[in-house]
Design an enzyme around this catalytic site. Structure first.
Site, PDB file in Angstrom:
ATOM      1  N   LYS A  44      36.955  42.607  40.465  1.00 20.87           N
ATOM      2  CA  LYS A  44      36.678  41.250  40.966  1.00 20.87           C
ATOM      3  C   LYS A  44      36.144  41.316  42.397  1.00 20.87           C
ATOM      4  CE  LYS A  44      40.231  39.244  37.998  1.00 20.87           C
ATOM      5  NZ  LYS A  44      41.542  38.633  37.853  1.00 20.87           N
ATOM      6  N   GLN A  89      46.919  37.872  41.361  1.00 22.68           N
ATOM      7  CA  GLN A  89      46.798  38.581  40.074  1.00 22.68           C
ATOM      8  C   GLN A  89      48.124  38.522  39.313  1.00 22.68           C
ATOM      9  OE1 GLN A  89      43.988  39.689  38.810  1.00 22.68           O
ATOM     10  NE2 GLN A  89      44.861  40.616  36.980  1.00 22.68           N
ATOM     11  N   ASP A  91      41.444  30.426  39.927  1.00 18.48           N
ATOM     12  CA  ASP A  91      41.882  30.815  38.589  1.00 18.48           C
ATOM     13  C   ASP A  91      42.108  29.593  37.699  1.00 18.48           C
ATOM     14  OD1 ASP A  91      42.131  33.561  37.963  1.00 18.48           O
ATOM     15  OD2 ASP A  91      43.824  33.754  39.349  1.00 18.48           O
TER      16      ASP A  91
HETATM   17  N1  GUN Z   1      45.858  38.567  34.702  1.00 17.06           N
HETATM   18  C1  GUN Z   1      45.144  38.681  33.550  1.00 17.06           C
HETATM   19  N2  GUN Z   1      44.065  37.859  33.580  1.00 17.06           N
HETATM   20  C2  GUN Z   1      44.097  37.236  34.768  1.00 17.06           C
HETATM   21  C3  GUN Z   1      43.248  36.273  35.378  1.00 17.06           C
HETATM   22  O1  GUN Z   1      42.249  35.798  34.826  1.00 17.06           O
HETATM   23  N3  GUN Z   1      43.613  35.880  36.628  1.00 17.06           N
HETATM   24  C4  GUN Z   1      44.719  36.373  37.250  1.00 17.06           C
HETATM   25  N4  GUN Z   1      45.003  35.909  38.461  1.00 17.06           N
HETATM   26  N5  GUN Z   1      45.537  37.249  36.706  1.00 17.06           N
HETATM   27  C5  GUN Z   1      45.223  37.685  35.468  1.00 17.06           C
END
Ligand code: GUN
Length: 298
Positions: free
Chosen positions: A53, A97, A120
């Site tokens: 990311k 995350q 998110d």
């Molecule tokens: N863990 C698995 N997928 C995601 C996501 O799209 N965002 C976040 N913050 N954590 C995750």
């Protein structure tokens, strides 16, 4: 293989190009969109996701700030970091995350984020807005990416039966809201681990979305001929003899199901790249909204 391959990497490239153009326009006005990532603990998969990311963010011309906190970080310390980022005008998006260590209540942590920076889309305000089809919602990246694939591949949804396997906050529940909303107008069925026989439902799907994390869950007999299949599962498993020593697989038995489906997303290279592209899209949108001075809750 009879099915058309839905090339998520190519579609994600197009989305990322559009994002980079919006970033360049903001830069002309002196704003660089900024994303802060918070990673807690040292889960290898989470570390890889966050690193990709951050890389994508920088490639699109955005600023990234990465925070890695110890597994046993206190709630107070985490909240202090979030509060500081909430107040920082150079930070337009904040991503915590998931999953979090057990001592932290993820719902309370998500609730601490300023909704306008919750790129998110997991804060209850954004989740609620998505539920009522309010355009101000920040839509979670994976379901947003699937909707974008549906649009770009011109897959009809009105009145079609979409079956979603899984009931997660991150993928399935927001995707169900998006698909049943006015516009897409799909009929949605959601099944999960307590559904006695999911194949009764999957066989009726015009569009099948599988987001569970169980390799081989969906076999040929479970798919209606001509269905469109989105495989959201990502499992890394040992593959002795392969170049990397491991392989990444989805929830769908790709070889078998590609024989009967009309179109299918591969793993890797399907939904995954779109997730990252849509996170960038959400971050640049948050920056544009902040610049326009849109009234935001908190
Ligand atoms: N863990 C698995 N997928 C995601 C996501 O799209 N965002 C976040 N913050 N954590 C995750």
């Amino acid at each position: 293989m009879a099915a058309r391959l839905i090339d998520g990497t190519a579609h994600a490239r197009a989305v990322r190009q559009e994002v980079a153009e919006r970033v360049a326009r903001l830069a002309e006005g002196g704003t660089r969109p900024g994303l802060a990532t918070i990673l807690i603990g040292d889960d290898p998969a989470s570390r890889v996701y966050v690193a990709s990311k951050v890389r994508a963010c920088e490639q699109a011309g955005m600023v990234s700030r990465s925070f890695t906190l110890a597994d046993d970080v206190s709630r107070e310390e985490l909240y202090g970091l979030i509060d500081g980022l909430n107040a920082d005008p150079d930070v337009h998006g904040i991503l915590v995350q998931l999953p979090l260590p057990r001592h932290l209540d993820y719902k309370a942590v998500l609730n601490r984020l300023r909704p306008s920076k919750d790129v998110d889309g997991f804060h209850p305000l954004n989740a609620g807005r998505a539920f009522v089809a309010d355009p101000r919602a920040i839509v979670p990246a994976t379901p947003g990416g699937i909707m974008e694939l549906i649009r770009r591949e011109e897959i009809p949804t009105r009145g079609r039966h979409v079956v979603i396997v899984g009931r997660s906050l991150i993928v399935s529940k927001p995707l169900a809201s998006l698909l049943m909303a006015p516009g897409p107008d799909a009929s949605v069925t959601l099944v999960h681990r307590h559904t006695p026989d999911i194949s009764i439902f999957t066989r009726l799907a015009d569009i099948l979305v599988v987001a569970v994390g169980k390799p081989g869950l969906i076999t040929r007999e479970m798919v209606k001929p001509g269905a469109v299949v989105f495989d959201v599962g990502v499992t890394r498993r040992d593959a002795p003899g392969s170049e990397k020593g491991y392989e990444v697989v989805g929830d769908v038995d790709f070889e078998e199901v590609a024989e009967v489906a009309a179109a299918i997303t591969p793993v890797p290279g399907g939904v995954g790249p779109m997730t990252i592209a849509m996170l960038l899209h959400n971050t640049v949108t948050a920056a544009e909204r902040a610049l326009r001075g849109e009234r935001q809750p908190r």
